[in-house]
Design a protein around this motif. Structure first.
Motif, PDB file in Angstrom:
ATOM      1  N   LEU A 280       0.862  -1.173   0.000  1.00 28.41           N
ATOM      2  CA  LEU A 280       0.000   0.000   0.000  1.00 28.41           C
ATOM      3  C   LEU A 280       0.901   1.227   0.000  1.00 28.41           C
ATOM      4  O   LEU A 280       1.961   1.217   0.646  1.00 28.41           O
ATOM      5  N   GLY A 281       0.502   2.281  -0.718  1.00 30.57           N
ATOM      6  CA  GLY A 281       1.340   3.475  -0.799  1.00 30.57           C
ATOM      7  C   GLY A 281       0.592   4.651  -1.384  1.00 30.57           C
ATOM      8  O   GLY A 281      -0.648   4.709  -1.341  1.00 30.57           O
ATOM      9  N   VAL A 282       1.354   5.591  -1.957  1.00 32.58           N
ATOM     10  CA  VAL A 282       0.786   6.846  -2.455  1.00 32.58           C
ATOM     11  C   VAL A 282       1.222   7.054  -3.903  1.00 32.58           C
ATOM     12  O   VAL A 282       2.413   6.970  -4.213  1.00 32.58           O
ATOM     13  N   VAL A 283       0.244   7.334  -4.759  1.00 34.46           N
ATOM     14  CA  VAL A 283       0.511   7.619  -6.173  1.00 34.46           C
ATOM     15  C   VAL A 283      -0.200   8.913  -6.540  1.00 34.46           C
ATOM     16  O   VAL A 283      -1.432   8.988  -6.480  1.00 34.46           O
ATOM     17  N   ASP A 284       0.571   9.940  -6.886  1.00 36.86           N
ATOM     18  CA  ASP A 284      -0.014  11.222  -7.315  1.00 36.86           C
ATOM     19  C   ASP A 284      -1.060  11.747  -6.335  1.00 36.86           C
ATOM     20  O   ASP A 284      -2.159  12.180  -6.716  1.00 36.86           O
ATOM     21  N   GLY A 285      -0.725  11.688  -5.048  1.00 35.34           N
ATOM     22  CA  GLY A 285      -1.625  12.221  -4.035  1.00 35.34           C
ATOM     23  C   GLY A 285      -2.792  11.324  -3.686  1.00 35.34           C
ATOM     24  O   GLY A 285      -3.724  11.756  -2.992  1.00 35.34           O
ATOM     25  N   ILE A 286      -2.769  10.070  -4.142  1.00 33.76           N
ATOM     26  CA  ILE A 286      -3.851   9.126  -3.855  1.00 33.76           C
ATOM     27  C   ILE A 286      -3.287   7.955  -3.060  1.00 33.76           C
ATOM     28  O   ILE A 286      -2.282   7.354  -3.457  1.00 33.76           O
ATOM     29  N   LEU A 287      -3.903   7.616  -1.936  1.00 34.34           N
ATOM     30  CA  LEU A 287      -3.516   6.444  -1.154  1.00 34.34           C
ATOM     31  C   LEU A 287      -4.165   5.222  -1.788  1.00 34.34           C
ATOM     32  O   LEU A 287      -5.402   5.198  -1.976  1.00 34.34           O
ATOM     33  N   VAL A 288      -3.337   4.228  -2.134  1.00 35.66           N
ATOM     34  CA  VAL A 288      -3.850   3.093  -2.902  1.00 35.66           C
ATOM     35  C   VAL A 288      -3.413   1.762  -2.300  1.00 35.66           C
ATOM     36  O   VAL A 288      -2.422   1.676  -1.580  1.00 35.66           O
ATOM     37  N   THR A 305      -7.607  10.269  -0.605  1.00 33.85           N
ATOM     38  CA  THR A 305      -6.618  11.177  -1.188  1.00 33.85           C
ATOM     39  C   THR A 305      -5.960  12.003  -0.092  1.00 33.85           C
ATOM     40  O   THR A 305      -6.524  12.197   0.991  1.00 33.85           O
ATOM     41  N   VAL A 306      -4.784  12.501  -0.398  1.00 31.72           N
ATOM     42  CA  VAL A 306      -4.088  13.380   0.546  1.00 31.72           C
ATOM     43  C   VAL A 306      -4.920  14.619   0.824  1.00 31.72           C
ATOM     44  O   VAL A 306      -4.986  15.108   1.956  1.00 31.72           O
ATOM     45  N   ALA A 307      -5.578  15.137  -0.204  1.00 30.80           N
ATOM     46  CA  ALA A 307      -6.401  16.335  -0.024  1.00 30.80           C
ATOM     47  C   ALA A 307      -7.532  16.083   0.971  1.00 30.80           C
ATOM     48  O   ALA A 307      -7.820  16.928   1.839  1.00 30.80           O
ATOM     49  N   GLU A 308      -8.174  14.923   0.866  1.00 28.42           N
ATOM     50  CA  GLU A 308      -9.241  14.592   1.811  1.00 28.42           C
ATOM     51  C   GLU A 308      -8.698  14.448   3.232  1.00 28.42           C
ATOM     52  O   GLU A 308      -9.333  14.884   4.205  1.00 28.42           O
ATOM     53  N   LEU A 309      -7.528  13.847   3.364  1.00 30.13           N
ATOM     54  CA  LEU A 309      -6.927  13.717   4.694  1.00 30.13           C
ATOM     55  C   LEU A 309      -6.595  15.079   5.272  1.00 30.13           C
ATOM     56  O   LEU A 309      -6.781  15.321   6.474  1.00 30.13           O
TER      57      LEU A 309
END
Length: 516
Positions: A280-288, A305-309
């Motif tokens: 699990l990780g982060v791609v273009d500001g999205i946690l996936v 998403t990072v923005a939502e967090l």
């Protein structure tokens, strides 16, 4: 008592009657142990230096006996009792005289977690199976990750609860008549030492487990970093489905590689970088999630998403990492990505965990009193570079020099509190001589935070952050880390007045796709 009979005590319905058990300690955990054993029909003697008045009153009611007094030597009453099993509260270190005595006598030595696992089938699910266990440990982030995981499981429709070192004894949960589908068990290194010290393996076999990170802590209890590390590594013993580890912390990967697990258990990595096919990780500001899907080599599932967090004060790098770890644990029990996203919408961090207590005249005041060791403080300083740093307390045998050398050099100033100020000031003198250092010389609890806030207000300017991240325990001057943080917030509000904006979000920037 033969070892064969003890080996057979792996069910609530086993024959516990007449088993002589000494319970060491009478905190909330110790009482849960005594209460459980008494209900099972064991002969219970509780041994403790002092007893809470309520517990002392309740013990004879449940059918247990109590002995209080000095524990510098083995009490005659304990020796004469000749226990077949000793169940110790986590505060009893490996070198405590009673623990040494039990080992020397060859007495079975358990912690509360061992007992809870053995009787976990008191209440079962409709299919007849007990609740799954998910284990969470690490130097930092345990409580946040435990709460996150339980929240995600509940959002996914499971009956779940956070238990263990987080505050609710596991024994209380396994005896809850309502029952659970899953228990998320926060484990301290002390509890894990009691699981791992046995000559024969513990029967505990969790569904999934994680060690979030590893850094110096509790060395005064374990005696060495190696012993501390070895205790933490036991979290992965006998894991059945998922061993979750931190790709940014090689020590946790090695724990998984060395672990004796059930055949078929998978290693699942997490960090803030681009994830591999089992991570699990982060791609273009999205946690996936690229671990728990069929086509994981070419696809990924979006979690949030990072923005939502950031909107919810959850975007600091170490918090985002905790979210990924919790999501991995939840996904191991088939919780859908949509449920994970929904759980995060309402999740709030515990008080005293990077909590913004006020903003006034352009200065942000942040309470991270829960940063009780250098590793936790390093994460806070990474989230708030250039802060006016409030640091110090009881160092628990840990050298703070590396933290000062790596993170302290960027601080605008340091305000040093606590009983071990000399060591902290010396570390700044050696490793960050350009950083202004101020000492709080108040020794009484009441005066400490007022002086901290006065000094900080004299240094901080518009745009600055004043960060309480002590990197040390609180018990030299405060009742707890919560008491320390509460007094800090009260002193801030006292100085700036009630008209200041009161915030509870996190102003730190979120992960950028790099390891943190």
């Amino acid at each position: 008592m033969t070892s064969d009979r003890l080996a057979g005590l792996t069910s609530w319905n086993a024959d516990w009657k007449g088993l002589r058990v000494a319970v060491l300690g009478l905190s909330v955990t110790g009482f849960a142990v005594a209460d459980t054993l008494a209900e099972l029909g064991a002969d219970v003697l509780v041994v403790t230096e002092r007893a809470d008045e309520e517990y002392e009153r309740l013990l004879p009611v449940i059918g247990a006996r109590l002995w209080t007094g000095t524990l510098e030597t083995v009490p005659d009453e304990l020796a004469d009792f000749a226990p077949e099993v000793v169940v110790a509260s986590p505060g009893f270190s490996p070198r405590h005289p009673l623990i040494t005595w039990a080992n020397d006598c060859g007495i079975a030595l358990w912690g509360d977690i061992e007992l809870a696992w053995r009787v976990r089938d008191k209440v079962v699910r409709p299919d007849g199976s007990p609740a799954d266990w998910i284990l969470v440990t690490g130097t930092n982030g345990k409580t946040t990750t435990t709460r996150l995981t339980a929240t995600m499981l509940v959002a996914g429709g499971l009956r779940a609860a956070p238990v263990g070192n987080i505050g609710t004894p596991v024994l209380d949960a396994v005896r809850d008549p309502a029952g659970f589908d899953a228990l998320v068990v926060e484990l301290s290194s002390h509890q894990l030492w009691y699981l791992g010290r046995r000559a024969t393996p513990s029967p505990l076999s969790p569904h999934a487990a994680v060690c979030l990170n590893l850094a110096d802590d509790h060395l005064e209890w374990h005696g060495s970093f190696e012993d501390y590390r070895n205790a933490k590594a036991h979290v992965y013993d006998n894991t059945r489905v998922a061993c979750v580890y931190n790709k940014a912390d090689p020590a946790t990967r090695r724990m998984v590689e060395d672990a004796d697990v059930v055949e078929g258990a998978r290693a699942i990595g997490f960090d803030l970088g681009v994830p591999g096919p089992s991570d699990l990780g982060v791609v273009d500001g999205i946690l996936v999630d690229r671990a728990f899907l069929e086509d994981r080599r070419t696809s990924a599932l979006e979690l949030t998403t990072v923005a939502e967090l950031a909107e919810r004060g959850l975007a600091a790098p170490h918090i985002a990492a905790n979210i990924l770890a919790a999501a991995a644990l939840a996904r191991s029990l088939d919780v859908a990505p949509a449920a994970i996203r929904a759980a995060l919408r309402d999740f709030r961090l515990d008080p005293h965990r990077i909590e913004v207590v006020a903003r006034h005249d352009g200065i942000t005041w942040v309470d991270d009193s829960k940063a009780t060791n250098p590793h936790a403080a390093a994460s806070s300083l990474a989230a708030y570079p250039g802060a006016v740093w409030v640091v110090g307390g009881l160092l628990k045998g840990v050298d703070i020099s590396e933290l000062v050398a790596t993170r302290g050099t960027t601080a605008k100033a340091a305000i040093v509190i606590g009983a071990e100020r000399t060591a902290v000031v010396a570390a700044f003198s050696r490793h960050a001589p350009a950083v202004p250092v101020f000492q709080v010389d108040a020794d009484e609890t009441e005066g400490v935070m007022a002086q901290v806030v006065e000094l900080a207000a004299g240094v901080a300017r518009d745009g600055d952050v004043v960060l309480l991240a002590p990197a040390a325990a609180s018990f030299d001057q405060f009742a707890s880390y919560a008491d320390r943080g509460t007094r800090f917030a009260a002193a801030v509000r006292e100085r700036i007045g009630t008209g200041a904006e009161d915030e509870h979000d996190d102003a730190a920037e979120g992960p950028t796709g790099r390891d943190s």
